[in-house]
Enzyme design. Structure first.
Site, short mmCIF file in Angstrom:
data_model
loop_
_atom_site.label_atom_id
_atom_site.label_comp_id
_atom_site.label_asym_id
_atom_site.label_seq_id
_atom_site.Cartn_x
_atom_site.Cartn_y
_atom_site.Cartn_z
N CYS A 261 0.80 -1.23 0.00
CA CYS A 261 0.00 0.00 0.00
C CYS A 261 0.83 1.28 0.00
CB CYS A 261 -0.93 0.00 1.22
SG CYS A 261 -2.11 -1.34 1.15
N1 LIG Z 1 -3.00 -6.16 1.76
C1 LIG Z 1 -3.44 -5.13 2.44
O1 LIG Z 1 -3.15 -4.99 3.60
C2 LIG Z 1 -4.34 -4.07 1.81
C3 LIG Z 1 -4.88 -3.09 2.64
C4 LIG Z 1 -5.73 -2.13 2.09
C5 LIG Z 1 -6.01 -2.15 0.73
N2 LIG Z 1 -5.45 -3.11 -0.08
C6 LIG Z 1 -5.82 -3.10 -1.49
O2 LIG Z 1 -6.68 -4.20 -1.75
C7 LIG Z 1 -6.46 -4.71 -3.07
C8 LIG Z 1 -6.13 -6.19 -2.99
O3 LIG Z 1 -4.93 -6.34 -2.26
P1 LIG Z 1 -4.48 -7.73 -1.62
O4 LIG Z 1 -3.37 -7.41 -0.69
O5 LIG Z 1 -5.65 -8.48 -1.11
O6 LIG Z 1 -3.90 -8.46 -2.93
P2 LIG Z 1 -3.53 -10.01 -3.07
O7 LIG Z 1 -2.53 -10.08 -4.15
O8 LIG Z 1 -3.23 -10.61 -1.72
O9 LIG Z 1 -4.89 -10.67 -3.56
C9 LIG Z 1 -5.44 -10.41 -4.80
C10 LIG Z 1 -6.14 -11.67 -5.29
O10 LIG Z 1 -6.77 -11.37 -6.52
C11 LIG Z 1 -6.61 -12.47 -7.38
N3 LIG Z 1 -6.79 -12.00 -8.74
C12 LIG Z 1 -5.91 -11.35 -9.55
N4 LIG Z 1 -6.49 -11.06 -10.71
C13 LIG Z 1 -7.75 -11.51 -10.65
C14 LIG Z 1 -8.83 -11.52 -11.56
N5 LIG Z 1 -8.73 -10.97 -12.77
N6 LIG Z 1 -9.99 -12.09 -11.16
C15 LIG Z 1 -10.09 -12.65 -9.94
N7 LIG Z 1 -9.10 -12.68 -9.03
C16 LIG Z 1 -7.94 -12.13 -9.40
C17 LIG Z 1 -5.23 -13.00 -7.08
O11 LIG Z 1 -5.09 -14.36 -7.47
C18 LIG Z 1 -5.19 -12.83 -5.55
O12 LIG Z 1 -5.69 -13.98 -4.89
C19 LIG Z 1 -5.34 -3.84 -3.66
O13 LIG Z 1 -5.91 -2.78 -4.37
C20 LIG Z 1 -4.65 -3.28 -2.42
O14 LIG Z 1 -4.02 -2.06 -2.69
C21 LIG Z 1 -4.64 -4.08 0.44
#
Ligand SMILES: NC(=O)c1ccc[n+]([C@@H]2O[C@H](COP(=O)([O-])OP(=O)(O)OC[C@H]3O[C@@H](n4cnc5c(N)ncnc54)[C@H](O)[C@@H]3O)[C@@H](O)[C@H]2O)c1
Length: 430
Positions: A261
């Site tokens: 992030c």
């Molecule tokens: N990790 C955190 O702490 C956090 C906190 C706040 C916001 N975010 C935001 O949340 C969002 C997700 O982050 P995350 O950390 O969960 O990511 P992540 O990489 O852990 O998870 C994303 C998931 O999406 C899947 N994916 C990718 N492309 C896809 C598609 N076309 N269709 C379906 N699934 C698909 C991946 O296989 C993966 O399992 C991002 O925008 C991030 O900036 C993350």
């Protein structure tokens, strides 16, 4: 709403699925990665701080299904999107995951569905980019046939004081009906929902939160460099300033920014601001200061080794912690890799210890470290190193053992606070 669909079962989507399931909602999770789906169905976690028992709650329940079959997207009444929003090689927003997901949804979109984007992104993504794709692909009209909202995720993995349920959830939508539906949806499972007047406000609020952190971390990092040159303990300074009961918020300096992030999200605004002829100078300056911190740690390591009559070139150096923050197994954007790359380029022999990450997995950015295994935590193994650098201060590491086993510890996390006698000539602040 009878069923809730969640797309992207990673750090954000999986706890969200679980949270809705916990309050008795019917949920369906979608991911393109079959390994994640198989793992959930087998009752096994793939995120260390998310327990096997929680996954088993899901895998054994009639109320939960997970699938790679996106043709089932017409089943849920609400679809929440939690896919990655990284930066591309030019450090510009990589919207391909959001675009692909929106295209897929548009093939199955039906009247009455609510689509909520949760991924962090620039203002306008929901009401411009996503709306266009959904309308074009489905032939349906947003605000009439289906509804769009944005609700940023505030997950703080590994934080024992907050979870998805207890963190207030901002929800923005540009039509009354979409906002009502989104508020109703999140109110089912979360303690507090905060409605705002548009998706753009909600998108911008999330960016402000992360820019605020990035800028303040840069400020204390810059302060650290100055205090270090003046031989003043920055941590004592911060603790003293933090006794002010108003108008000050404590931030802690470190070896640089990490995680999915804070190093990334601010640049989503930088990119969008250019469209309006504006530069985001604070954001770029903070990025510059924070990006320089791994080099500061490396410089301190060279000086520490020098005191021992050794050169970095040819020295055996141990990195403690490659996760981007303590007590998680997430190494995305971790400053440890920047430190390791620099050490290696200068001729050091680099190893690591991380109780949360036994082996460095394959990733786009750190291929040269792929497959490297965490060393054993034993006196014999650790005392072989010429220097140990604490980059991530995991809780379950015995730092008093480290102090006994290694006589050159570079501490970028204030694990050894103050100036105690036993630290002299062994602990070097960075
Ligand atoms: N990790 C955190 O702490 C956090 C906190 C706040 C916001 N975010 C935001 O949340 C969002 C997700 O982050 P995350 O950390 O969960 O990511 P992540 O990489 O852990 O998870 C994303 C998931 O999406 C899947 N994916 C990718 N492309 C896809 C598609 N076309 N269709 C379906 N699934 C698909 C991946 O296989 C993966 O399992 C991002 O925008 C991030 O900036 C993350």
């Amino acid at each position: 709403m009878d069923k809730i669909g969640i797309i992207g079962l990673g750090y954000v989507g999986l706890p969200l699925l679980w949270t809705f399931h916990q309050v008795g909602e019917k949920v369906i999770g979608f991911d393109v990665d079959p390994e994640k789906i198989n793992s959930i169905n087998a009752g096994k976690t793939y995120i260390k701080h998310f327990k096997d028992e929680q996954i088993q709650d899901l895998s054994s329940s009639d109320l939960c299904e997970v699938t790679t079959d996106f043709s089932r997207l017409d089943e849920p009444d609400a679809i929440l999107i939690c896919v990655p929003t990284p930066l591309d090689h030019h450090r510009e927003p990589d919207m391909t995951y959001v675009e692909e997901t929106a295209k897929t949804i548009s093939e199955y979109l039906r009247k009455g569905q609510l689509v909520v984007l949760e991924s962090t992104t620039y203002p306008g993504t929901s009401d411009e980019l996503m709306k266009d794709i959904l309308e074009k692909g489905s032939g349906l009209k947003a605000g009439v046939d289906f509804f769009i909202a944005y609700s940023p995720e505030r997950e703080d993995p590994g934080n024992p004081d907050f979870n998805t349920k207890s963190i207030p959830k901002v929800v923005g939508a540009s039509t009354e009906k979409a906002r009502e539906l989104a508020v109703e949806l999140y109110s089912k499972a979360l303690d507090k929902v905060v409605p705002v007047s548009s998706a753009k406000v909600a998108e911008s609020a999330k960016l402000l939160e992360n820019i605020f952190r990035s800028v303040n971390i840069a400020l204390v990092n810059e302060m650290k460099l100055v205090m270090d040159a003046m031989d003043i303990d920055i941590h004592e300074v911060i603790d003293a300033a933090a006794t002010k009961p108003f108008g000050f918020m404590k931030f802690t300096p470190g070896p640089g920014l990490g995680g999915h992030c804070i190093p990334i999200d601010p640049f989503y605004l930088t990119w969008k601001a250019r469209e309006f002829g504006l530069n985001t100078r604070f954001i770029e300056l903070a990025g510059e200061v924070n990006n320089a911190m791994p080099q500061f740690v490396v410089d301190k390591t060279m000086l520490a080794l020098n005191e021992k009559g050794k050169a970095l070139n040819g020295s055996k150096v141990l990195i403690l912690g490659i996760a981007y923050k303590p007590n998680v197994d997430d190494m995305r954007e971790s400053p440890s890799f920047s430190v390791m790359d620099k050490l290696k380029a200068l001729g050091a022999e680099v190893s690591f210890y991380d109780p949360w990450i036994p082996v460095i997995p394959s990733s786009r950015e750190h291929m040269q470290w792929k497959g490297l295994e965490s060393v054993d935590w034993t006196k014999d193994s650790i005392s072989e190193f010429d220097a140990a650098i604490i980059v991530t201060d995991h809780r379950d590491v015995d730092y008093s053992e480290l102090l006994n086993w290694c006589d050159c510890i570079v501490d970028s996390r204030n694990v050894y606070p103050g100036n105690r006698e036993e630290y002299k000539g062994r602990v070097f602040k960075a």
